[in-house]
Design a protein around this motif. Structure first.
Motif, mmCIF file in Angstrom:
data_model
loop_
_atom_site.group_PDB
_atom_site.id
_atom_site.type_symbol
_atom_site.label_atom_id
_atom_site.label_comp_id
_atom_site.label_asym_id
_atom_site.label_seq_id
_atom_site.Cartn_x
_atom_site.Cartn_y
_atom_site.Cartn_z
ATOM 1 N N ASP A 1 -30.032 -3.083 -0.461
ATOM 2 C CA ASP A 1 -30.556 -4.089 0.475
ATOM 3 C C ASP A 1 -31.674 -3.491 1.330
ATOM 4 O OD1 ASP A 1 -28.639 -5.916 -0.385
ATOM 5 O OD2 ASP A 1 -27.251 -5.466 1.250
ATOM 6 N N PHE B 1 -34.890 -2.571 -0.728
ATOM 7 C CA PHE B 1 -35.692 -3.728 -1.092
ATOM 8 C C PHE B 1 -36.409 -4.302 0.129
ATOM 9 C CE2 PHE B 1 -33.622 -5.219 -5.344
ATOM 10 C CZ PHE B 1 -33.851 -3.976 -5.872
ATOM 11 N N ILE C 1 -36.588 -10.674 -1.543
ATOM 12 C CA ILE C 1 -36.203 -9.312 -1.165
ATOM 13 C C ILE C 1 -36.277 -9.057 0.334
ATOM 14 C CG2 ILE C 1 -36.869 -8.426 -3.428
ATOM 15 C CD1 ILE C 1 -39.365 -7.267 -2.185
ATOM 16 N N ALA D 1 -30.477 -8.710 -0.852
ATOM 17 C CA ALA D 1 -30.795 -8.896 -2.274
ATOM 18 C C ALA D 1 -29.904 -8.034 -3.167
ATOM 19 C CB ALA D 1 -32.261 -8.589 -2.534
ATOM 20 N N TYR E 1 -34.569 -7.761 -10.868
ATOM 21 C CA TYR E 1 -33.889 -6.734 -10.073
ATOM 22 C C TYR E 1 -34.195 -5.335 -10.604
ATOM 23 C CZ TYR E 1 -29.943 -4.148 -8.022
ATOM 24 O OH TYR E 1 -29.155 -3.230 -7.368
#
Length: 321
Positions: A74, A77, A103, A108, A236
């Motif tokens: 997290d 990103f 993001i 994310a 991703y």
């Protein structure tokens, strides 16, 4: 040491050099693990365990391994989003604008991990349930496997569609849509995005089933499609690589030749129009209609599928970067 009387009446030494030289075009498989050997059926037929990469589907990643590690993603990103805003990240403005809302949320990675865990749970339970359907307890169906033209991926996983194995009578009575592959089940329930890579395109009878199932899952906002901020699994993975590439630049280190764009490689085709898009323009095609091409396959695919390069890819659009 000599053999008995040989061909054409001469004696041949077994150590004589042979004149047939050949190197098989195979691949060296890495170790499949300490428990890979399952059984030896007879002297020359061992059974081994090996991974299968389900074709044409892409479920969310669980590579973070734990919720705590997902929280680290997290933060990474979100930092990448800041670098994008600063113009440090090597990607087009259009793609940055598309990805930033996904993001910048600050969760994310956690969302991807939660979705990946749920997708794995669904697939486990679904396979177990369908193999037991119509069978006596303890008498599960065997597995039907159909491989792609390319049998293995770069991670030495078997590329295949898998389904319950039905008898000839069952196959005659069951229409195709009533005996879907486990791959299609993942699409229909919204736990996987379509991920069709040339040349492993589903057949003319199977592709419409996949597209209809994906379209319905998206419209019904099932599973991964429920959250508009969802990163599809291939996005991703690309963003993980983009973070590492951008971090290097942000820390003042120089990129190696080609490294700046190593995070994205596949081209994307719109299956509705046969329009070919560059790697950073995939988002212009709705997810269910994306057909992916590796760079080495682009030339062949253009001829085989009668593709037309987009204006941006052809350089006709002045905004292309």
């Amino acid at each position: 040491m000599k053999t008995p009387e040989g061909y054409a009446g001469r004696t041949v030494a077994v150590t004589d050099p042979v004149q047939i030289l050949w190197t098989p075009a195979g691949m060296a498989m890495p170790s499949l693990g300490s428990r890979a050997l399952v059984d030896v059926h007879d002297g020359d037929t061992p059974y081994v365990k090996m991974p299968v990469r389900m074709l044409s589907v892409d479920t969310p990643e669980t590579t973070a391994d734990t919720a705590e590690q997902a929280e680290r993603v997290d933060k990474e990103f979100k930092q990448l989003a800041a670098w994008m805003r600063e113009g440090i990240a090597p990607l087009s403005d259009d793609l940055a604008e598309f990805l930033l809302p996904k993001i910048e949320t600050g969760h994310a990675g956690s969302l991807q991990f939660a979705q990946g865990t749920a997708a794995a749970a669904f697939n486990t339970e679904n396979i177990k349930k369908r193999l037991a359907e119509g069978r006596k307890p303890g008498k599960e169906r065997s597995i039907f496997i159909r491989t792609a033209d390319d049998h293995f991926d770069d991670n030495n996983r078997l590329l295949a569609y898998i389904a319950p194995n039905y008898s000839k009578k069952e196959l005659a009575d069951l229409p195709r849509e009533k005996r879907p592959t486990f791959n299609l089940d993942l699409i229909a329930e919204g736990w996987a995005a379509p991920f069709i890579i040339y040349p492993s395109i589903p057949g003319e009878l199977d592709l419409p089933l996949l597209l209809r199932a994906a379209d319905k899952a998206v419209k019904d906002k099932k599973a991964i499609w429920k959250d508009s901020k969802t990163l599809l699994a291939y996005e991703y993975r690309a963003i993980e690589k983009l973070h590492d590439v951008t971090k290097k630049k942000a820390e003042g280190r120089e990129w190696e030749p080609g490294e700046a764009f190593s995070w994205r490689t596949r081209y994307c085709v719109d299956m509705r129009s046969r329009e070919l898009h560059g790697p950073e323009d995939y988002f212009r095609v709705p997810p269910i209609y994306r057909l992916w091409l590796w760079p080495q396959d682009v030339k062949e695919a253009i001829g085989q599928l009668n593709l037309t390069p987009s204006r941006r890819l052809a350089g006709a659009d002045s905004r292309a970067r």
